[in-house]
Design a protein around this motif. Structure first.
Motif, PDB file in Angstrom:
ATOM      1  N   ALA A 255      -3.391   4.975   0.258  1.00 19.27           N
ATOM      2  CA  ALA A 255      -4.535   5.282   1.123  1.00 19.27           C
ATOM      3  C   ALA A 255      -4.950   6.724   0.894  1.00 19.27           C
ATOM      4  O   ALA A 255      -4.128   7.622   0.996  1.00 19.27           O
ATOM      5  CB  ALA A 255      -4.184   5.062   2.585  1.00 19.27           C
TER       6      ALA A 255
ATOM      7  N   HIS B 203      -0.153   3.665   8.963  1.00 17.03           N
ATOM      8  CA  HIS B 203       0.217   3.205   7.632  1.00 17.03           C
ATOM      9  C   HIS B 203       1.742   3.114   7.626  1.00 17.03           C
ATOM     10  O   HIS B 203       2.409   4.061   8.048  1.00 17.03           O
ATOM     11  CB  HIS B 203      -0.220   4.208   6.563  1.00 17.03           C
ATOM     12  CG  HIS B 203      -1.666   4.559   6.610  1.00 17.03           C
ATOM     13  ND1 HIS B 203      -2.612   3.928   5.838  1.00 17.03           N
ATOM     14  CD2 HIS B 203      -2.347   5.477   7.360  1.00 17.03           C
ATOM     15  CE1 HIS B 203      -3.804   4.436   6.088  1.00 17.03           C
ATOM     16  NE2 HIS B 203      -3.667   5.382   7.004  1.00 17.03           N
TER      17      HIS B 203
ATOM     18  N   TYR C  70       3.517  -2.268   1.842  1.00 20.16           N
ATOM     19  CA  TYR C  70       2.691  -1.349   2.634  1.00 20.16           C
ATOM     20  C   TYR C  70       1.741  -2.146   3.511  1.00 20.16           C
ATOM     21  O   TYR C  70       1.244  -3.195   3.114  1.00 20.16           O
ATOM     22  CB  TYR C  70       1.886  -0.467   1.681  1.00 20.16           C
ATOM     23  CG  TYR C  70       0.705   0.253   2.302  1.00 20.16           C
ATOM     24  CD1 TYR C  70      -0.583  -0.256   2.177  1.00 20.16           C
ATOM     25  CD2 TYR C  70       0.865   1.442   2.999  1.00 20.16           C
ATOM     26  CE1 TYR C  70      -1.674   0.394   2.721  1.00 20.16           C
ATOM     27  CE2 TYR C  70      -0.221   2.101   3.536  1.00 20.16           C
ATOM     28  CZ  TYR C  70      -1.487   1.572   3.406  1.00 20.16           C
ATOM     29  OH  TYR C  70      -2.567   2.225   3.950  1.00 20.16           O
TER      30      TYR C  70
ATOM     31  N   CYS D 124      -1.545  -1.305   6.515  1.00 18.95           N
ATOM     32  CA  CYS D 124      -2.406  -0.386   7.253  1.00 18.95           C
ATOM     33  C   CYS D 124      -3.034  -1.202   8.374  1.00 18.95           C
ATOM     34  O   CYS D 124      -3.513  -2.308   8.143  1.00 18.95           O
ATOM     35  CB  CYS D 124      -3.472   0.151   6.303  1.00 18.95           C
ATOM     36  SG  CYS D 124      -4.770   1.084   7.115  1.00 18.95           S
TER      37      CYS D 124
END
Length: 195
Positions: free
Chosen positions: A111, A144, A168, A170
């Protein structure tokens, strides 16, 4: 058997937007961190009117709803079409990766920091047993999470995603969210982004 009574159908259709508006008003008032009394005072309406609207009762006028939106600093459209959480998942073997020329080292962009954003970074250590349920944070907070060891359910309450090492996610932090370890010694990095 379906109800073919036109009056009953019209009443059901009228009820649906009121329920959406009621849920949106409650959500936006909580997001703003204001009491019923304070919102009513700032919007110039009776507290009982706001209470009825938040319970799905009443017949709100455009002017009343507009005044409440201005008070809550929320777009009018959010009352009828609530925002859907923007959720992004990047698995361990996904994402744009760049390798170093002289070392066994790879960097994967997860990100990019938007302009004027602030971030807090946390190391998370969790054990199975009880989920960490979080209430909504300040408006605009985005979280995140990268799992470094173990497995966990992470994300928006009611729709968390199972993640493993290197995964990951978000998700919006200004809605209820959860982190639940599924294996002993689960570890993660959490970045809380404030704009």
């Amino acid at each position: 058997m379906t109800n073919t009574d036109p009056a009953a159908q019209a009443q059901a259709q009228a009820r649906a937007p009121l329920e959406v508006i009621a849920a949106s008003l409650r959500r936006e008032r909580r997001r703003a961190g204001l009491s019923l009394t304070e919102v009513a005072r700032r919007a110039g309406i009776a507290k009982s009117t706001l209470s009825q609207l938040e319970s799905g009762a009443g017949n709100p006028s455009l002017e009343t709803l507009w005044a409440i939106c201005v008070t809550l600093d929320a777009p009018f459209s959010r009352l009828l079409d609530p925002p859907r959480p923007h959720i992004q998942v990047i698995r361990v073997d996904e994402g744009p990766t760049v390798s170093a020329a002289k070392a066994d080292y790879q960097a994967t962009l997860l990100a990019a920091c938007p302009p004027a954003a602030r971030r807090d970074v946390y190391r998370i250590q969790a054990e199975p047993g009880h989920a960490r349920a979080s209430e909504p944070h300040m408006p605009g907070v985005v979280e995140h999470v990268v799992i470094s060891a173990g497995r966990a359910l992470v994300g928006v309450a009611g729709e968390p995603v199972e993640l493993g090492p290197g995964d990951y996610i978000c998700y919006p932090g200004d809605v209820p969210h959860v982190f639940e370890a599924l294996e002993p010694r689960t570890q993660a990095v959490l970045v809380s982004e404030h704009s």
